[in-house]
Every structure is written in structure tokens, then in C-alpha cells.
Motif scaffolding. Sequence first.
Motif, PDB file in Angstrom:
ATOM      1  N   MET A 150       8.097 -10.164   7.925  1.00  0.00           N
ATOM      2  CA  MET A 150       6.831  -9.827   7.315  1.00  0.00           C
ATOM      3  C   MET A 150       6.998  -8.280   6.629  1.00  0.00           C
ATOM      4  O   MET A 150       7.423  -7.449   7.062  1.00  0.00           O
ATOM      5  N   LEU A 151       6.414  -8.230   5.298  1.00  0.00           N
ATOM      6  CA  LEU A 151       6.317  -7.064   4.849  1.00  0.00           C
ATOM      7  C   LEU A 151       4.893  -6.795   4.675  1.00  0.00           C
ATOM      8  O   LEU A 151       4.017  -7.464   3.933  1.00  0.00           O
ATOM      9  N   ILE A 152       4.364  -5.607   5.203  1.00  0.00           N
ATOM     10  CA  ILE A 152       3.010  -5.356   5.251  1.00  0.00           C
ATOM     11  C   ILE A 152       2.749  -3.978   4.821  1.00  0.00           C
ATOM     12  O   ILE A 152       3.508  -2.942   5.324  1.00  0.00           O
ATOM     13  N   SER A 153       1.709  -3.852   3.647  1.00  0.00           N
ATOM     14  CA  SER A 153       1.691  -2.734   2.981  1.00  0.00           C
ATOM     15  C   SER A 153       0.219  -2.258   3.214  1.00  0.00           C
ATOM     16  O   SER A 153      -0.702  -3.178   3.033  1.00  0.00           O
ATOM     17  N   SER A 154      -0.134  -1.091   2.922  1.00  0.00           N
ATOM     18  CA  SER A 154      -1.587  -0.465   2.957  1.00  0.00           C
ATOM     19  C   SER A 154      -1.936  -0.596   1.722  1.00  0.00           C
ATOM     20  O   SER A 154      -1.258   0.036   0.603  1.00  0.00           O
ATOM     21  N   THR A 155      -3.245  -0.887   1.256  1.00  0.00           N
ATOM     22  CA  THR A 155      -3.566  -0.696  -0.049  1.00  0.00           C
ATOM     23  C   THR A 155      -5.134  -0.405  -0.032  1.00  0.00           C
ATOM     24  O   THR A 155      -5.794  -0.963   0.916  1.00  0.00           O
ATOM     25  N   SER A 156      -5.786   0.454  -0.787  1.00  0.00           N
ATOM     26  CA  SER A 156      -7.251   0.738  -0.677  1.00  0.00           C
ATOM     27  C   SER A 156      -7.929   0.028  -1.882  1.00  0.00           C
ATOM     28  O   SER A 156      -9.284   0.276  -2.012  1.00  0.00           O
ATOM     29  N   ILE A 188     -13.366   7.231   1.323  1.00  0.00           N
ATOM     30  CA  ILE A 188     -13.621   6.153   0.465  1.00  0.00           C
ATOM     31  C   ILE A 188     -12.339   5.152   0.554  1.00  0.00           C
ATOM     32  O   ILE A 188     -12.270   3.919   1.012  1.00  0.00           O
ATOM     33  N   GLU A 189     -11.281   5.875   0.282  1.00  0.00           N
ATOM     34  CA  GLU A 189      -9.804   5.004   0.634  1.00  0.00           C
ATOM     35  C   GLU A 189      -9.782   4.686   2.098  1.00  0.00           C
ATOM     36  O   GLU A 189      -9.209   3.341   2.369  1.00  0.00           O
ATOM     37  N   SER A 190     -10.219   5.400   3.089  1.00  0.00           N
ATOM     38  CA  SER A 190     -10.121   4.775   4.477  1.00  0.00           C
ATOM     39  C   SER A 190     -10.886   3.705   4.518  1.00  0.00           C
ATOM     40  O   SER A 190     -10.501   2.895   5.388  1.00  0.00           O
ATOM     41  N   MET A 191     -12.269   3.793   4.026  1.00  0.00           N
ATOM     42  CA  MET A 191     -12.960   2.706   4.408  1.00  0.00           C
ATOM     43  C   MET A 191     -12.588   1.437   3.640  1.00  0.00           C
ATOM     44  O   MET A 191     -12.932   0.130   4.107  1.00  0.00           O
ATOM     45  N   ASN A 192     -12.044   1.412   2.492  1.00  0.00           N
ATOM     46  CA  ASN A 192     -11.350   0.385   1.678  1.00  0.00           C
ATOM     47  C   ASN A 192     -10.188  -0.099   2.035  1.00  0.00           C
ATOM     48  O   ASN A 192      -9.541  -1.012   1.680  1.00  0.00           O
ATOM     49  N   LEU A 193      -9.374   0.572   3.050  1.00  0.00           N
ATOM     50  CA  LEU A 193      -8.126   0.097   3.464  1.00  0.00           C
ATOM     51  C   LEU A 193      -7.835  -1.294   3.905  1.00  0.00           C
ATOM     52  O   LEU A 193      -8.640  -1.731   4.908  1.00  0.00           O
ATOM     53  N   CYS A 194      -6.895  -1.921   3.364  1.00  0.00           N
ATOM     54  CA  CYS A 194      -6.666  -3.168   3.589  1.00  0.00           C
ATOM     55  C   CYS A 194      -4.985  -3.606   3.842  1.00  0.00           C
ATOM     56  O   CYS A 194      -4.376  -2.400   3.584  1.00  0.00           O
ATOM     57  N   LYS A 195      -4.633  -4.443   4.186  1.00  0.00           N
ATOM     58  CA  LYS A 195      -3.297  -4.943   4.323  1.00  0.00           C
ATOM     59  C   LYS A 195      -2.845  -6.080   3.579  1.00  0.00           C
ATOM     60  O   LYS A 195      -3.507  -7.041   3.606  1.00  0.00           O
TER      61      LYS A 195
END
Length: 289
Positions: free
Chosen positions: A274-280, A201-208
Motif C-alpha cells: 500500500m502506498l498512502i499519500s496525504s492530499t488536501s 483549510i488544508e487540515s480540513m480538506n486533508l484526504c488520503k
Amino acid sequence: MSDKNSLLQTIKNNFIEYLILTVSTLILVLGVYLFKFPNNFSFGGVTGLAVVLAEVSPISPSTVTLIINMSLLVLGFIFLGKDFGVKTIYVSILTSVALSAMEFIYPMSGPLTSEPLLDLLFAVFLPALGSAMLFQRGASSGGTDIIAMIMKKYTSINIGTGLFLSDIAIAVAACFVFGMEIGLFSFLGLSLKSLVVDKVIESMNLCKYFNVVCDDPKPICEYITNELHRGATVCRGEGAYSNDTKSVIITALKRKQAVQLRNFVKSIEPNAFMLISSTSEIVGNGFQS
């Protein structure tokens, strides 16, 4: 004409929605029928209970699953009424029917492989993948989820703890019915199940999540809104060392869009920071409601 187009769009959306539900359910069914049932792995709600009950009765695990799921659907109608999800009903019936159909399509007399651990991995991963896809569409496979919905409506019992304890009880029963080896495999499967579902689920929801520090925010914001069809917020900032006035663009994007934005910013303003973070978990318009 607009009403007709709206109706066609609704039909199209419903077709895609139920196609995804069907594919997700069939993935779950394949994992259960091909890997879980033949090895007597007893974890995971109704199908785990079905494995144990089928061993002490003359009927197959697929038939036991069908009987339990249909009984739970009746209870759902009685106790939940209109709150009972149509998608969950569809998935629960499809799961039961597909498992029974697999007995005729591909009868199995034993495990698919000679490696129990390999079978266990697939018995965990495929149903977990199917369940995660269902959760993404606001559905579930029914079974013990229906009991959870009833408990949530009528009691103050901690549902997660209750269901987890019932799963443990089924795994303990497997130790007595099938022996310690199968019981331990069932405990291992139970431990892996929740972990795999959460990770999928976390992988499917992963956004930046982007923080872009730049001199000219206008072309970047236009690209975000016009090309990527996302929103953005612009803040004013000041460099701690240079004291120069900077603009900070804040936005959240899907993974593919994140690559596009990163490349665009590098092409028009190479010195942008640019600061790019992963979030689910992003809640808001265009993401989770």
C-alpha cells in the motif's frame, strides 16, 4: 410521500448548513471582540480598519464594523445583484450584530490578558478558524470580500494583491495612531493570518490517496464501494522483479475511511503493498466540485 421526504431533507440540510455558518461566525466574532479589539490589533480587513477609525472617532470598533459592513452590503446589492451570495449576506449581518451584542453581554475595558503576544495568537487563530470553516461552506464574512467580488466583476485588477496592500496600509496606519509596538503586532498578525487560514483549510480538506498493489482486487473493491461508498479504479501491472501479474487499486478517501481501508486490506491480504499519500485537494464526485 417522496416530495414530502425531499422537502424535509432539504430543510434538514439547510438547517445544518446555517448552523455551521452560525457557529463559524461566532468563533470569528469571539476572536475579534475578545482579543483583537481590546488590544487595538489592526489587521484583517474591515475589523482592522474599524480599530483604527474607532480610535479617531467617538464610536466603538463594533459600531464602526456594523456601519462599514452594512454599507458594503448595500454596495454589493447595487453592483452584484443576483451574484451576491446569500450566505455571505447572512454571515456579514450576523458578524456585525454579534459584535454589537457582545458590547452589552460582555463589556471590556481593556485586554483580556496581560500578555499581548498571547492575545495576538488568539486574535489570529480564532478568526482564521472561523473564516476557514466559512470558506468550506462557500461563504465569507463579507467586508473586504465584497469589495473583492465587485473588483473581480468590473475590473482586471489583481484582487489578492489589492486586498493585501490595503491590509498593509491599515497596519501602517496603526503605527501612527497607536504607536510602533501595536503597529508591529499588527504586521505580525497580518503575516500569520494568511498562513493560519491556509493551514486550517488544508487540515480540513486533508484526504488520503491510495495505491494498493494486490493479487485479488475484488474483495477490496467491494469493500470500498459497498462499505465506504467510494469509487476506485483497477489497473493491471507487472512486478519488475518477479514478473508476476498484479492489480493496482487507486482510490481517494477521507481520513477515517483511510484507516478502515488500511485495516481491511491488512486483514484479508497481508502481503498487499500500500502506498498512502496525504492530499488536501481532490476534485471530483464526493470531494470538491
